[in-house]
Design a protein around this motif. Structure first.
Motif, PDB file in Angstrom:
ATOM      1  N   GLU A   6       0.668  -1.243   0.001  1.00  0.00           N
ATOM      2  CA  GLU A   6       0.082  -0.064  -0.001  1.00  0.00           C
ATOM      3  C   GLU A   6       0.982   1.308   0.027  1.00  0.00           C
ATOM      4  N   CYS A  22      -2.642   0.216  -3.950  1.00  0.00           N
ATOM      5  CA  CYS A  22      -2.391  -1.069  -3.445  1.00  0.00           C
ATOM      6  C   CYS A  22      -1.988  -1.973  -4.702  1.00  0.00           C
ATOM      7  N   LEU A  33     -10.887  -7.839  -4.009  1.00  0.00           N
ATOM      8  CA  LEU A  33      -9.821  -7.051  -3.218  1.00  0.00           C
ATOM      9  C   LEU A  33     -10.867  -6.086  -2.348  1.00  0.00           C
ATOM     10  N   GLU A  34     -10.142  -6.028  -1.108  1.00  0.00           N
ATOM     11  CA  GLU A  34     -10.813  -5.368  -0.110  1.00  0.00           C
ATOM     12  C   GLU A  34      -9.805  -4.280   0.577  1.00  0.00           C
ATOM     13  N   TRP A  35     -10.404  -3.350   1.003  1.00  0.00           N
ATOM     14  CA  TRP A  35      -9.808  -2.254   1.948  1.00  0.00           C
ATOM     15  C   TRP A  35     -10.348  -2.279   3.158  1.00  0.00           C
ATOM     16  N   ALA A  68     -13.570   3.215  -4.668  1.00  0.00           N
ATOM     17  CA  ALA A  68     -12.489   2.060  -4.671  1.00  0.00           C
ATOM     18  C   ALA A  68     -12.534   1.772  -6.392  1.00  0.00           C
ATOM     19  N   ARG A  70     -10.465  -0.657  -9.363  1.00  0.00           N
ATOM     20  CA  ARG A  70      -9.175  -1.944  -9.810  1.00  0.00           C
ATOM     21  C   ARG A  70      -8.557  -1.463 -11.219  1.00  0.00           C
ATOM     22  N   TYR A  92      -4.749   1.901   6.973  1.00  0.00           N
ATOM     23  CA  TYR A  92      -5.781   1.248   5.907  1.00  0.00           C
ATOM     24  C   TYR A  92      -4.765   0.107   5.303  1.00  0.00           C
ATOM     25  N   CYS A  94      -4.846  -3.189   2.591  1.00  0.00           N
ATOM     26  CA  CYS A  94      -5.712  -3.890   1.333  1.00  0.00           C
ATOM     27  C   CYS A  94      -5.450  -5.349   1.572  1.00  0.00           C
TER      28      CYS A  94
END
Length: 114
Positions: A6, A22, A33-35, A68, A70, A92, A94
């Protein structure tokens, strides 16, 4: 093992913006993918999830302020954060969400302060 790095955190005044990135060491085309974020003294919480098809789910108070996205070609996921508030101060992270595995980045600090 997938590495996630990140970047983009920092110190910002209330109402300001930051863009987190990220970068993954492997292709992200077939994974979600997640934050997440973790504020001092609090549990880690999900902020946003970006599914394979690009569908994004936001959680709680970030709706309407965070976006968000990608970029599969760059193996990178982003979190654009606008109208930042004191309560957004956190580390934060990812996360790569595979079928059988989950990986985490090292985190990036976001501090909202006047």
């Amino acid at each position: 093992q997938v590495q996630l790095v990140e970047s983009g955190g920092g110190l910002v005044q209330p109402g300001g913006s930051l863009r987190l990135s990220c970068a993954a060491s492997a292709s992200i085309r077939s994974v979600s993918l997640e934050w997440h974020r973790q504020a001092p003294g609090k549990q880690r919480e999900l902020v946003a999830r970006v599914n394979v098809g690009g569908i994004i789910n936001y959680v709680g108070s970030v709706k309407g302020r965070f976006t968000a996205t990608r970029d599969n070609a760059k193996n990178t996921v982003y979190l654009q954060m606008n109208s930042l508030q004191f309560e957004d101060t956190a580390v934060y992270y990812c996360s790569w969400v595979g079928i059988l595995e989950r990986y985490w980045g090292q985190g990036t600090q976001v501090t909202v302060s006047s």
